[in-house]
Design an enzyme around this catalytic site. Sequence first.
Site, PDB file in Angstrom:
ATOM      1  N   SER A  25       0.852  -1.189   0.000  1.00 21.14           N
ATOM      2  CA  SER A  25       0.000   0.000   0.000  1.00 21.14           C
ATOM      3  C   SER A  25       0.892   1.246   0.000  1.00 21.14           C
ATOM      4  O   SER A  25       1.679   1.439  -0.917  1.00 21.14           O
ATOM      5  CB  SER A  25      -0.967  -0.017   1.189  1.00 21.14           C
ATOM      6  OG  SER A  25      -2.005   0.909   0.993  1.00 21.14           O
ATOM      7  N   GLU A  68      -8.776  -5.857  -3.527  1.00 18.01           N
ATOM      8  CA  GLU A  68      -8.324  -4.632  -2.860  1.00 18.01           C
ATOM      9  C   GLU A  68      -9.428  -4.006  -1.988  1.00 18.01           C
ATOM     10  O   GLU A  68      -9.835  -4.605  -1.015  1.00 18.01           O
ATOM     11  CB  GLU A  68      -7.765  -3.628  -3.891  1.00 18.01           C
ATOM     12  CG  GLU A  68      -6.549  -4.146  -4.649  1.00 18.01           C
ATOM     13  CD  GLU A  68      -5.265  -4.250  -3.837  1.00 18.01           C
ATOM     14  OE1 GLU A  68      -5.268  -3.972  -2.620  1.00 18.01           O
ATOM     15  OE2 GLU A  68      -4.229  -4.652  -4.417  1.00 18.01           O
ATOM     16  N   HIS A 123      -7.549  -5.725   0.393  1.00 15.70           N
ATOM     17  CA  HIS A 123      -6.307  -4.984   0.600  1.00 15.70           C
ATOM     18  C   HIS A 123      -5.644  -5.467   1.887  1.00 15.70           C
ATOM     19  O   HIS A 123      -6.305  -5.563   2.920  1.00 15.70           O
ATOM     20  CB  HIS A 123      -6.669  -3.491   0.704  1.00 15.70           C
ATOM     21  CG  HIS A 123      -5.540  -2.547   0.549  1.00 15.70           C
ATOM     22  ND1 HIS A 123      -4.765  -2.476  -0.587  1.00 15.70           N
ATOM     23  CD2 HIS A 123      -5.051  -1.591   1.391  1.00 15.70           C
ATOM     24  CE1 HIS A 123      -3.859  -1.517  -0.446  1.00 15.70           C
ATOM     25  NE2 HIS A 123      -4.008  -0.972   0.745  1.00 15.70           N
TER      26      HIS A 123
END
Length: 392
Positions: free
Chosen positions: A77, A206, A301
């Site tokens: 990220s 995600e 995610h």
Amino acid sequence: LPSYDGTNLAKKGDAVVVTLNHRLNVLGFLDLSAYGDKYAKSGNAGLLDLVAALQWVNKNIESFGGDARNVTIFGQSGGGGKVSTLLATPSARGLFHKAIVQSGSMLRTMEQKYSRRIGSAVMEELGLKASQIDELCKMPYDKVLAAGDKAIAKVRAEAEKEGVSSFIFGRAPTVDGDVLPVQPFDPQAPAQSKGIPVMIGTTLHEFTMSTYVPAFRTITKEKAVEFLQKKYGERTDEFLTAFEKAYPGYQPKDLVDVDFVFRPGAVEQAKLKAAQQGAPVYMYMFAWESPVLDGMFRSTHCMDIPFAFNNVVRHASMTGGGAEAQALGEKMSSAWLNFARTGNPNAEGLPEWEPYTAEKGATMIFNNDCQVKYNHDKELLEVVMAFPTRGF
């Protein structure tokens, strides 16, 4: 998260795992360079913290059993964005030798015309004149942070009217012509890291829509298509045809859950890296879905982190800790370790993983049955990228 503990990775791979701290938000990226030489590098303080940490590793890691000549940086990220940026940071050159970008391909970062505008807006919010710049250091952090948030919101609105759209706006390194001379991967991959092997990937879902909106978990195809039509309009049928080709046998909720925020940027980054014809780039997609909480997380995610660190059991609250998850964790952590050691992620239990090229588009799909696919979603991404996307 328990995922980040380095013990299992270090034990398994005879590796030294280093984690570090660095300044963020107004402490790390408030650009006050317009206020004199003392603050010339303030917009990249957080980035320079990372460089300082790598310098420390370079000088000291042998004392911990590490090899300063074989350092791999990896991040997920925002961490992936930092890896992307370090690949283009001159002062980091030579301090690392391989790089892994997990769900964070950052091709572009802040331009100084906006970062300086934010700096000026913070000064206005705090009622300070240019001659009072040093007073900023004496103010309570929470007050400066609040002023930073207001300034970013104000300048973001101005930037969006000028066509700039990114959700890292305002809290990221800035292209200042010095610490960061140019955009990391725009218009090309950074020449300084041409010889560094890179691994790039994302998760299938995600920011999973159905995780946050329960109604989407049982959505019908008709309702999902209605939702899609708001974005894709007359090209919705084209989207659906391309989606079916990329993901045959999909569920209706997949139409709203499959990620198109991170994946396009990751593919673009891989293409730019491959075009250098230097060190190889390897691409992956993590598609394994967690069974936790009736499967509501899907391949969300951060779901890849416990697998890369071989912490599937340690972070069972996220993975479920089952036998299939453990088996995948063994394969993935081996791939990460092999890549760190040699620049090649091929590992026992995985099909042959060849470097990515724009022509072939080889992508390792991590799941209970791992397989390599070739440009599987190329046509789908072409439809998606014809529309505005707020990418990383």
